[in-house]
Design a protein around this motif. Structure first.
Motif, mmCIF file in Angstrom:
data_model
loop_
_atom_site.group_PDB
_atom_site.id
_atom_site.type_symbol
_atom_site.label_atom_id
_atom_site.label_comp_id
_atom_site.label_asym_id
_atom_site.label_seq_id
_atom_site.Cartn_x
_atom_site.Cartn_y
_atom_site.Cartn_z
ATOM 1 N N MET A 1 0.833 -1.186 0.000
ATOM 2 C CA MET A 1 0.000 0.000 0.000
ATOM 3 C C MET A 1 0.867 1.233 0.000
ATOM 4 O O MET A 1 2.085 1.137 0.162
ATOM 5 N N LYS A 2 0.257 2.391 -0.195
ATOM 6 C CA LYS A 2 0.976 3.658 -0.138
ATOM 7 C C LYS A 2 1.545 3.841 1.267
ATOM 8 O O LYS A 2 1.003 3.311 2.242
ATOM 9 N N THR A 3 2.611 4.614 1.372
ATOM 10 C CA THR A 3 3.280 4.829 2.653
ATOM 11 C C THR A 3 2.334 5.425 3.690
ATOM 12 O O THR A 3 2.321 4.986 4.848
ATOM 13 N N SER A 4 1.529 6.414 3.314
ATOM 14 C CA SER A 4 0.614 7.040 4.286
ATOM 15 C C SER A 4 -0.420 6.030 4.782
ATOM 16 O O SER A 4 -0.767 6.017 5.968
ATOM 17 N N ASP A 5 -0.911 5.162 3.895
ATOM 18 C CA ASP A 5 -1.867 4.134 4.299
ATOM 19 C C ASP A 5 -1.195 3.100 5.193
ATOM 20 O O ASP A 5 -1.782 2.616 6.164
ATOM 21 N N SER A 6 0.047 2.771 4.873
ATOM 22 C CA SER A 6 0.800 1.820 5.679
ATOM 23 C C SER A 6 1.001 2.335 7.105
ATOM 24 O O SER A 6 0.863 1.586 8.068
ATOM 25 N N SER A 7 1.299 3.607 7.237
ATOM 26 C CA SER A 7 1.468 4.198 8.577
ATOM 27 C C SER A 7 0.170 4.121 9.367
ATOM 28 O O SER A 7 0.178 3.802 10.559
ATOM 29 N N ALA A 8 -0.958 4.405 8.705
ATOM 30 C CA ALA A 8 -2.255 4.341 9.380
ATOM 31 C C ALA A 8 -2.572 2.906 9.801
ATOM 32 O O ALA A 8 -3.040 2.663 10.918
ATOM 33 N N LEU A 9 -2.312 1.932 8.921
ATOM 34 C CA LEU A 9 -2.580 0.538 9.247
ATOM 35 C C LEU A 9 -1.668 0.071 10.377
ATOM 36 O O LEU A 9 -2.095 -0.642 11.277
ATOM 37 N N TRP A 10 -0.416 0.506 10.348
ATOM 38 C CA TRP A 10 0.543 0.131 11.401
ATOM 39 C C TRP A 10 0.047 0.610 12.767
ATOM 40 O O TRP A 10 0.084 -0.125 13.746
ATOM 41 N N THR A 11 -0.423 1.842 12.826
ATOM 42 C CA THR A 11 -0.923 2.398 14.084
ATOM 43 C C THR A 11 -2.189 1.672 14.528
ATOM 44 O O THR A 11 -2.365 1.372 15.708
ATOM 45 N N PHE A 12 -3.074 1.354 13.604
ATOM 46 C CA PHE A 12 -4.357 0.721 13.904
ATOM 47 C C PHE A 12 -4.210 -0.765 14.216
ATOM 48 O O PHE A 12 -4.843 -1.279 15.123
ATOM 49 N N GLY A 13 -3.372 -1.468 13.456
ATOM 50 C CA GLY A 13 -3.289 -2.927 13.514
ATOM 51 C C GLY A 13 -2.301 -3.456 14.527
ATOM 52 O O GLY A 13 -1.319 -4.100 14.154
ATOM 53 N N THR A 14 -2.563 -3.220 15.783
ATOM 54 C CA THR A 14 -1.688 -3.742 16.843
ATOM 55 C C THR A 14 -1.875 -5.259 16.962
ATOM 56 O O THR A 14 -2.835 -5.826 16.438
ATOM 57 N N ALA A 15 -0.939 -5.908 17.657
ATOM 58 C CA ALA A 15 -1.017 -7.365 17.840
ATOM 59 C C ALA A 15 -2.363 -7.722 18.449
ATOM 60 O O ALA A 15 -2.836 -7.079 19.381
ATOM 61 N N GLY A 16 -3.009 -8.742 17.889
ATOM 62 C CA GLY A 16 -4.307 -9.191 18.372
ATOM 63 C C GLY A 16 -5.483 -8.588 17.631
ATOM 64 O O GLY A 16 -6.618 -9.019 17.818
ATOM 65 N N THR A 17 -5.254 -7.604 16.780
ATOM 66 C CA THR A 17 -6.347 -6.991 16.013
ATOM 67 C C THR A 17 -6.906 -8.003 15.013
ATOM 68 O O THR A 17 -6.140 -8.729 14.365
ATOM 69 N N THR A 18 -8.213 -8.049 14.894
ATOM 70 C CA THR A 18 -8.859 -8.958 13.943
ATOM 71 C C THR A 18 -8.666 -8.463 12.509
ATOM 72 O O THR A 18 -8.780 -7.269 12.246
ATOM 73 N N VAL A 19 -8.394 -9.405 11.599
ATOM 74 C CA VAL A 19 -8.335 -9.119 10.168
ATOM 75 C C VAL A 19 -9.375 -10.011 9.508
ATOM 76 O O VAL A 19 -9.286 -11.238 9.584
ATOM 77 N N ALA A 20 -10.378 -9.394 8.891
ATOM 78 C CA ALA A 20 -11.418 -10.136 8.168
ATOM 79 C C ALA A 20 -11.107 -10.070 6.681
ATOM 80 O O ALA A 20 -11.020 -8.986 6.109
ATOM 81 N N VAL A 21 -10.922 -11.232 6.066
ATOM 82 C CA VAL A 21 -10.658 -11.304 4.619
ATOM 83 C C VAL A 21 -11.952 -11.757 3.960
ATOM 84 O O VAL A 21 -12.517 -12.793 4.322
ATOM 85 N N VAL A 22 -12.424 -10.956 2.994
ATOM 86 C CA VAL A 22 -13.667 -11.260 2.290
ATOM 87 C C VAL A 22 -13.394 -11.343 0.795
ATOM 88 O O VAL A 22 -12.390 -10.831 0.318
ATOM 89 N N GLU A 23 -14.315 -12.000 0.091
ATOM 90 C CA GLU A 23 -14.184 -12.076 -1.371
ATOM 91 C C GLU A 23 -14.311 -10.686 -1.918
ATOM 92 O O GLU A 23 -13.691 -10.169 -2.706
#
Length: 192
Positions: A170-192
Motif C-alpha cells: 500500500m501507499k506509505t501514508s496508508d501503511s502508517s495508518a494501518l501500522w498504528t491501527f493494527g496492533t497485535a491481536g487486532t482482527t483481520v477479516a478477509v472477504v471475497e
C-alpha cells in the motif's frame, strides 16, 4: 459660482474596495462550487487478466467504499480480495479509513485472522524490494501474508512467473495508518 467638489475620506475608499473584493471572491466561490469536479478511477483488469496481474498505476480513491457486508463486527481490519481494498473499522463499525492495495501472488483464504508479528524496521520483501511497517496476519502454502509498504513509496513490480509473494502493498501514508491501527491481536477479516 461653481461649487467645490467634496472629497471622500481615504477610509471610505478603502472600505468600498474591500467590500467589492469580498463580494467578488464570494461570487467566484459559488461558481467554483457549482462547476464540474475531476474524479480519478482505479484501473481494474478485465476478465481475461491473469490472477497475478498487478495494477500499473498507483491506487486511487474515486469514492468512499462501504465496509463489506459479512465482514464481522467491532474493531477490525477488513481486506477485500476482489476490490483490492482495505478498511480500518472502529468499534462502532464505522470505517475510519479505506484505501486500495496491491496484492501479492498468494492470497489468504476468506476468513478471520489475527494480527500476530509486526516489524517496523525496514527489511527486504520476497520480491527484493525494501519494505517497512510489516503487519503479519496469515500464512498459506508456506508463504507469510502481511500488509506492508515499500520504503521508497513505489508500487511493487509484477512478480516473475512462478514467484510466490505474500505482501499486500500500500501507499506509505496508508501503511502508517494501518501500522498504528493494527496492533497485535487486532482482527483481520478477509472477504471475497
Amino acid at each position: 459660482m461653481p461649487v467645490p467638489a467634496r472629497r471622500l475620506p481615504s477610509w471610505a475608499w478603502v472600505t468600498g474596495l474591500t467590500v467589492g473584493a469580498i463580494a467578488g471572491v464570494a461570487v467566484l466561490t459559488v461558481q467554483a462550487e457549482q462547476g464540474p469536479r475531476p474524479t480519478a478511477t482505479a484501473a481494474r483488469p478485465g476478465p481475461s487478466a491473469s490472477a497475478s496481474a498487478q495494477p500499473s498505476v498507483a491506487p486511487t480513491e474515486s469514492r468512499p467504499a462501504a465496509v463489506p457486508d459479512g465482514s464481522g463486527t467491532g474493531r477490525r481490519i477488513v481486506y477485500s480480495l476482489g476490490e483490492r481494498r482495505v478498511w480500518l473499522v472502529d468499534a462502532s463499525d464505522s470505517a475510519r479509513r479505506t484505501f486500495t492495495v496491491w496484492p501479492g501472488t498468494v492470497a489468504p483464504d476468506p476468513g478471520t485472522y489475527t494480527v500476530g508479528t509486526r516489524t517496523e524496521e525496514a527489511t527486504t520483501g520476497s520480491d527484493g524490494v525494501e519494505i517497512e511497517h510489516i503487519v503479519y496476519f496469515a500464512a498459506k502454502s508456506g508463504v507469510n501474508i502481511a500488509f506492508s509498504a515499500a520504503v521508497d513509496g513505489s508500487s511493487p513490480p509484477p512478480a516473475a512467473s512462478g514467484v510466490q509473494t505474500g505482501g499486500i502493498r500500500m501507499k506509505t501514508s496508508d501503511s502508517s495508518a494501518l501500522w498504528t491501527f493494527g496492533t497485535a491481536g487486532t482482527t483481520v477479516a478477509v472477504v471475497e
